[in-house]
Design a protein around this motif. Structure first.
Motif, PDB file in Angstrom:
ATOM      1  N   MET A   1      76.189  83.951 -34.686  1.00 46.56           N
ATOM      2  CA  MET A   1      74.955  83.342 -35.402  1.00 46.56           C
ATOM      3  C   MET A   1      75.251  83.359 -37.002  1.00 46.56           C
ATOM      4  SD  MET A   1      72.402  85.909 -33.102  1.00 46.56           S
ATOM      5  CE  MET A   1      73.607  86.820 -32.598  1.00 46.56           C
ATOM      6  N   ASP A   2      76.022  83.578 -37.486  1.00 46.53           N
ATOM      7  CA  ASP A   2      76.300  83.652 -38.924  1.00 46.53           C
ATOM      8  C   ASP A   2      76.763  82.243 -39.421  1.00 46.53           C
ATOM      9  OD1 ASP A   2      75.989  86.228 -39.305  1.00 46.53           O
ATOM     10  OD2 ASP A   2      77.868  87.012 -39.276  1.00 46.53           O
ATOM     11  N   GLN A   3      77.458  81.407 -38.377  1.00 51.99           N
ATOM     12  CA  GLN A   3      77.936  80.166 -38.520  1.00 51.99           C
ATOM     13  C   GLN A   3      77.102  79.232 -37.258  1.00 51.99           C
ATOM     14  OE1 GLN A   3      82.004  79.784 -38.341  1.00 51.99           O
ATOM     15  NE2 GLN A   3      82.549  81.744 -39.713  1.00 51.99           N
ATOM     16  N   HIS A   4      76.246  79.655 -36.849  1.00 56.84           N
ATOM     17  CA  HIS A   4      75.302  78.863 -35.806  1.00 56.84           C
ATOM     18  C   HIS A   4      76.247  77.978 -34.851  1.00 56.84           C
ATOM     19  CE1 HIS A   4      71.945  79.686 -38.351  1.00 56.84           C
ATOM     20  NE2 HIS A   4      72.590  79.515 -39.477  1.00 56.84           N
ATOM     21  N   GLN A   5      77.376  78.965 -34.358  1.00 55.95           N
ATOM     22  CA  GLN A   5      77.984  78.402 -33.280  1.00 55.95           C
ATOM     23  C   GLN A   5      77.721  78.970 -31.883  1.00 55.95           C
ATOM     24  OE1 GLN A   5      82.045  78.898 -35.071  1.00 55.95           O
ATOM     25  NE2 GLN A   5      81.983  76.903 -36.110  1.00 55.95           N
ATOM     26  N   TYR A   6      77.395  78.115 -30.820  1.00 54.10           N
ATOM     27  CA  TYR A   6      77.217  78.801 -29.819  1.00 54.10           C
ATOM     28  C   TYR A   6      77.886  78.116 -28.525  1.00 54.10           C
ATOM     29  CZ  TYR A   6      73.255  80.341 -32.858  1.00 54.10           C
ATOM     30  OH  TYR A   6      72.699  81.048 -33.869  1.00 54.10           O
ATOM     31  N   ALA A   7      78.274  78.713 -27.716  1.00 58.15           N
ATOM     32  CA  ALA A   7      79.283  78.277 -26.491  1.00 58.15           C
ATOM     33  C   ALA A   7      79.174  79.006 -25.278  1.00 58.15           C
ATOM     34  CB  ALA A   7      80.522  77.777 -26.895  1.00 58.15           C
ATOM     35  N   ASP A   8      79.255  78.317 -24.062  1.00 57.24           N
ATOM     36  CA  ASP A   8      79.593  79.115 -22.955  1.00 57.24           C
ATOM     37  C   ASP A   8      81.003  78.556 -22.217  1.00 57.24           C
ATOM     38  OD1 ASP A   8      77.142  80.627 -22.327  1.00 57.24           O
ATOM     39  OD2 ASP A   8      76.137  78.679 -22.414  1.00 57.24           O
ATOM     40  N   TYR A   9      81.627  79.419 -21.783  1.00 55.59           N
ATOM     41  CA  TYR A   9      82.901  79.136 -21.041  1.00 55.59           C
ATOM     42  C   TYR A   9      83.040  80.026 -19.742  1.00 55.59           C
ATOM     43  CZ  TYR A   9      83.995  77.721 -26.040  1.00 55.59           C
ATOM     44  OH  TYR A   9      84.249  77.322 -27.104  1.00 55.59           O
ATOM     45  N   ALA A  10      83.547  79.175 -18.717  1.00 56.12           N
ATOM     46  CA  ALA A  10      83.747  79.794 -17.416  1.00 56.12           C
ATOM     47  C   ALA A  10      85.365  80.178 -17.637  1.00 56.12           C
ATOM     48  CB  ALA A  10      83.355  79.032 -16.419  1.00 56.12           C
ATOM     49  N   LEU A  11      85.960  81.333 -17.525  1.00 55.70           N
ATOM     50  CA  LEU A  11      87.349  81.510 -17.573  1.00 55.70           C
ATOM     51  C   LEU A  11      87.829  82.260 -16.276  1.00 55.70           C
ATOM     52  CD1 LEU A  11      87.212  83.436 -21.165  1.00 55.70           C
ATOM     53  CD2 LEU A  11      87.542  80.944 -20.637  1.00 55.70           C
ATOM     54  N   THR A  12      88.848  81.972 -16.031  1.00 54.36           N
ATOM     55  CA  THR A  12      89.668  82.437 -14.904  1.00 54.36           C
ATOM     56  C   THR A  12      90.794  83.281 -15.613  1.00 54.36           C
ATOM     57  OG1 THR A  12      89.140  80.811 -13.267  1.00 54.36           O
ATOM     58  CG2 THR A  12      91.146  81.985 -12.881  1.00 54.36           C
ATOM     59  N   VAL A  13      90.810  84.568 -15.538  1.00 54.40           N
ATOM     60  CA  VAL A  13      92.170  85.459 -16.109  1.00 54.40           C
ATOM     61  C   VAL A  13      92.881  86.009 -15.124  1.00 54.40           C
ATOM     62  CG1 VAL A  13      92.471  87.046 -17.895  1.00 54.40           C
ATOM     63  CG2 VAL A  13      90.536  85.815 -17.985  1.00 54.40           C
ATOM     64  N   ALA A  14      94.107  86.012 -15.170  1.00 58.45           N
ATOM     65  CA  ALA A  14      94.951  86.345 -14.124  1.00 58.45           C
ATOM     66  C   ALA A  14      95.639  88.094 -14.954  1.00 58.45           C
ATOM     67  CB  ALA A  14      96.158  85.462 -13.877  1.00 58.45           C
ATOM     68  N   LEU A  15      95.459  88.970 -14.235  1.00 62.12           N
ATOM     69  CA  LEU A  15      95.814  90.362 -14.568  1.00 62.12           C
ATOM     70  C   LEU A  15      97.285  90.435 -14.055  1.00 62.12           C
ATOM     71  CD1 LEU A  15      95.544  92.984 -16.111  1.00 62.12           C
ATOM     72  CD2 LEU A  15      94.753  93.926 -13.902  1.00 62.12           C
ATOM     73  N   HIS A  16      98.442  90.230 -14.878  1.00 66.46           N
ATOM     74  CA  HIS A  16      99.806  90.527 -14.401  1.00 66.46           C
ATOM     75  C   HIS A  16      99.934  91.922 -13.865  1.00 66.46           C
ATOM     76  CE1 HIS A  16     104.200  91.147 -14.792  1.00 66.46           C
ATOM     77  NE2 HIS A  16     104.229  89.879 -14.618  1.00 66.46           N
ATOM     78  N   PRO A  17     100.831  92.275 -12.899  1.00 67.66           N
ATOM     79  CA  PRO A  17     100.870  93.542 -12.272  1.00 67.66           C
ATOM     80  C   PRO A  17     101.329  94.634 -13.207  1.00 67.66           C
ATOM     81  CG  PRO A  17     101.849  92.064 -10.910  1.00 67.66           C
ATOM     82  CD  PRO A  17     101.432  91.333 -12.018  1.00 67.66           C
ATOM     83  N   SER A  18     102.092  94.043 -14.327  1.00 69.63           N
ATOM     84  CA  SER A  18     102.477  95.027 -15.287  1.00 69.63           C
ATOM     85  C   SER A  18     101.789  95.150 -16.512  1.00 69.63           C
ATOM     86  CB  SER A  18     103.771  94.653 -15.961  1.00 69.63           C
ATOM     87  OG  SER A  18     103.785  93.342 -16.649  1.00 69.63           O
ATOM     88  N   GLU A  19     100.573  94.457 -16.658  1.00 72.49           N
ATOM     89  CA  GLU A  19      99.527  94.366 -17.699  1.00 72.49           C
ATOM     90  C   GLU A  19      98.454  95.377 -17.440  1.00 72.49           C
ATOM     91  OE1 GLU A  19      97.108  90.935 -20.267  1.00 72.49           O
ATOM     92  OE2 GLU A  19      97.428  90.848 -18.012  1.00 72.49           O
ATOM     93  N   THR A  20      97.945  95.973 -18.582  1.00 71.88           N
ATOM     94  CA  THR A  20      96.759  97.059 -18.505  1.00 71.88           C
ATOM     95  C   THR A  20      95.499  96.102 -18.541  1.00 71.88           C
ATOM     96  OG1 THR A  20      96.612  97.339 -20.705  1.00 71.88           O
ATOM     97  CG2 THR A  20      98.137  98.827 -19.397  1.00 71.88           C
ATOM     98  N   LEU A  21      94.269  96.743 -17.898  1.00 73.90           N
ATOM     99  CA  LEU A  21      93.218  96.015 -18.157  1.00 73.90           C
ATOM    100  C   LEU A  21      92.657  96.056 -19.530  1.00 73.90           C
ATOM    101  CD1 LEU A  21      91.279  98.065 -15.349  1.00 73.90           C
ATOM    102  CD2 LEU A  21      91.950  95.589 -15.198  1.00 73.90           C
TER     103      LEU A  21
END
Length: 176
Positions: free
Chosen positions: A17-37
């Motif tokens: 809201m400070d810069q009047h930028q608005y957007a929506d994104y549909a993301l698919t994120v892969a969690l690697h077995p060695s990665e933490t949440l």
């Protein structure tokens, strides 16, 4: 038999809201077995901070020469190189020479030591380094679901990540 990545679906709404930028994104994120949440959520926050249509998650845990996210132009030239954690100084110097902008989102107890040890990063003009507060990092995991509806709101410099399961105030400190 190797473990496979766990897939998370994220609908991310950004209201800067400070810069009047608005957007929506549909993301698919892969969690690697060695990665933490926790790290996965920080990658999502990094995406939200630098959001663009052509910003992509990479295979950084499989490919050591890739960042957590990058944005490339139509010719394949790297525009943004975004790391999560406390990366190797040589990797950042190489990225700085190849990309217009390099960003590092640091978190954890070793950030100050890492930053002091890698003093040559201070001379790189196209590198910015942000540290996430421990209080922010500790709360991120509570928002995780396999299918997430997240909203990042920024107003008067205050940043909040919201979901149906709660809200996290995001505290960033710019180190460089």
């Amino acid at each position: 038999m190797a473990l496979k990545a766990t897939i998370y679906k994220v609908n991310l709404n950004i209201a800067e809201m400070d810069q009047h930028q608005y957007a929506d994104y549909a993301l698919t994120v892969a969690l690697h077995p060695s990665e933490t949440l926790e790290r996965m959520m920080i990658r999502i926050l990094a995406f939200a901070r630098y959001a663009a249509e052509d910003l992509q998650f990479t295979q950084d845990l499989f490919e050591s020469n890739e960042p957590a996210l990058w944005q490339k132009d139509l010719t394949g030239q790297c525009l943004k190189w975004i790391e999560v954690g406390c990366p190797d100084e040589d990797k950042i110097k190489k990225a700085s020479a190849r990309c217009e902008q390099v960003a590092i989102i640091c978190y954890g107890n070793a950030v100050e030591t890492w930053y002091q040890k890698n003093s040559k990063l201070k001379s790189l003009r196209n590198v910015e380094i942000w540290q996430l507060a421990s209080s922010t990092v500790a709360q991120l995991e509570a928002l995780v679901q396999r299918s997430m509806q997240l909203q990042l709101n920024t107003l008067d410099g205050s940043c909040h990540l919201l979901s149906d399961d709660g809200e996290v105030e995001v505290h960033w400190t710019q180190l460089q």
